[in-house]
Design an enzyme around this catalytic site. Structure first.
Site, short mmCIF file in Angstrom:
data_model
loop_
_atom_site.label_atom_id
_atom_site.label_comp_id
_atom_site.label_asym_id
_atom_site.label_seq_id
_atom_site.Cartn_x
_atom_site.Cartn_y
_atom_site.Cartn_z
N LYS A 116 0.85 -1.20 0.00
CA LYS A 116 0.00 0.00 0.00
C LYS A 116 0.88 1.25 0.00
CE LYS A 116 -3.86 -2.49 1.90
NZ LYS A 116 -4.56 -3.04 3.05
N GLN A 125 -4.95 -1.80 9.19
CA GLN A 125 -4.78 -3.12 8.59
C GLN A 125 -5.39 -4.20 9.48
OE1 GLN A 125 -3.34 -3.74 5.45
NE2 GLN A 125 -4.18 -5.75 5.83
N ASP A 138 -11.28 2.38 3.23
CA ASP A 138 -11.60 0.97 2.99
C ASP A 138 -13.08 0.80 2.66
OD1 ASP A 138 -9.54 -0.86 3.00
OD2 ASP A 138 -9.40 -0.96 5.19
#
Ligand code: NDP
Length: 284
Positions: free
Chosen positions: A52, A96, A119
């Site tokens: 990422k 995460q 997200d």
């Protein structure tokens, strides 16, 4: 033989588009910024986080990295999120998953400001998605839609079947296909006559988590087949939820695993960072 949908190529196109827009924003003195939070030392999570950060670099997006020890308390993590929520130069917050067991994942995800939820997991953003007004769409499902559209396939009016109803893949894929005017059926572990339902699909999305579950007899001649599954086989190689070798001979379009949906998730994350930054700065 099916046309292979090249997720690597399409994801690079998307990242290039993001990079071009980021460059334009820089003329206004604005740089999108993503905060990536990793708790603990799970090796797979560390790889995802590294990828990422690499994608941010490629797109010109600033990334802030918070690598916290396994013993971090829930209160400490929530405090960090509050700080990032309040920081006007930070536009996206990504925690995460999975988190260590002593931390309540849902509580943490709820704490992220919906405007910074790149997200797309916050119930506020899921709600917007369900009423067809999504701004930040969850990345893997949005990636599936891009793969279909950028292959030149019009979703409107098509018979779409999604196998899987998880909150992170199956349900949002179904809602996005409906927003594109597809006629959507969702299958799950209690569905009866699944083969028959799948074999009528013009567009079939598999998000099951079972290696090679979808076989050629379940697929309509010429169908578009999107394989979200990532499964590790006994020989160590990855495979999808679709039996690629047999289905490829029957489908019109198919995504491979790896190299199909996988690379799209990070590309769509970059797109969400840009979208969040523009929305926070009131830029259309
Ligand atoms: P979940 O395990 O959360 O959900 C699986 C879904 O499949 C459930 O809805 C389940 O039904 C359904 N299912 C399971 N067995 C059957 C069956 N025999 N017949 C019909 N339906 C069945 O998985 P996820 O949605 O999180 O992930 C699915 C796959 O996608 C996994 O392989 C995962 O690794 C991959 N993935 C890939 C990503 C990417 O970036 N490419 C990102 C996220 C996931 P029920 O609800 O009834 O239990």
């Amino acid at each position: 033989m099916a046309n292979i949908i090249d997720g690597k190529l399409i994801s690079t196109q998307i990242k290039d588009e993001v990079r071009a827009e980021v460059e334009t924003l820089s003329e206004k003195g604005i740089q999108p910024c993503l905060a990536v939070v990793l708790v603990g030392d799970d090796p797979a999570s560390a790889v995802y986080v590294r990828n990422k950060k690499k994608a941010c670099e490629y797109c010109g997006i600033k990334s802030l990295s918070y690598e916290l020890p396994d013993q971090t308390t829930e209160a400490e993590l929530l405090e960090l999120i509050d700080t990032l929520n309040a920081d006007p130069s930070c536009h996206g917050i990504l925690v995460q998953l999975p988190l260590p067991k002593h931390i309540d994942e849902e509580k943490v995800l709820l704490r992220i400001l919906p405007q910074k939820d790149v997200d797309g997991f916050h119930p506020y953003n899921v709600g917007l998605l369900s009423i067809g007004n999504a701004v930040l769409k969850s990345c893997t499902p949005a990636g599936c839609i891009e793969l279909i559209k950028r292959s030149g396939v019009d979703i409107a009016g098509k018979n779409c079947v999604v196998v899987g109803r998880s909150n992170i893949v199956g349900k949002p894929v179904g809602m996005l296909l409906m927003a594109e005017n597809g006629t959507v059926t969702t299958c799950h572990s209690k569905t009866k006559n699944m083969s028959e339902i799948c074999s009528k699909a013009d567009i079939l999305v598999a998000a099951i988590g079972k290696p090679k579950f979808i076989t050629a007899d379940m697929v309509k001649e010429g169908a578009v087949v999107i394989d979200v599954g990532i499964n590790r086989q006994e020989n160590g190689k990855l495979c999808g939820d679709v039996d690629f070798d047999s289905v490829e001979k029957k489908a019109g379009y198919i995504t491979p695993v790896p190299g199909g949906v996988g690379p799209m998730t990070i590309a769509m994350l970059m797109k969400n960072c840009l979208t969040a930054c523009k929305a926070i700065n009131n830029i259309n």
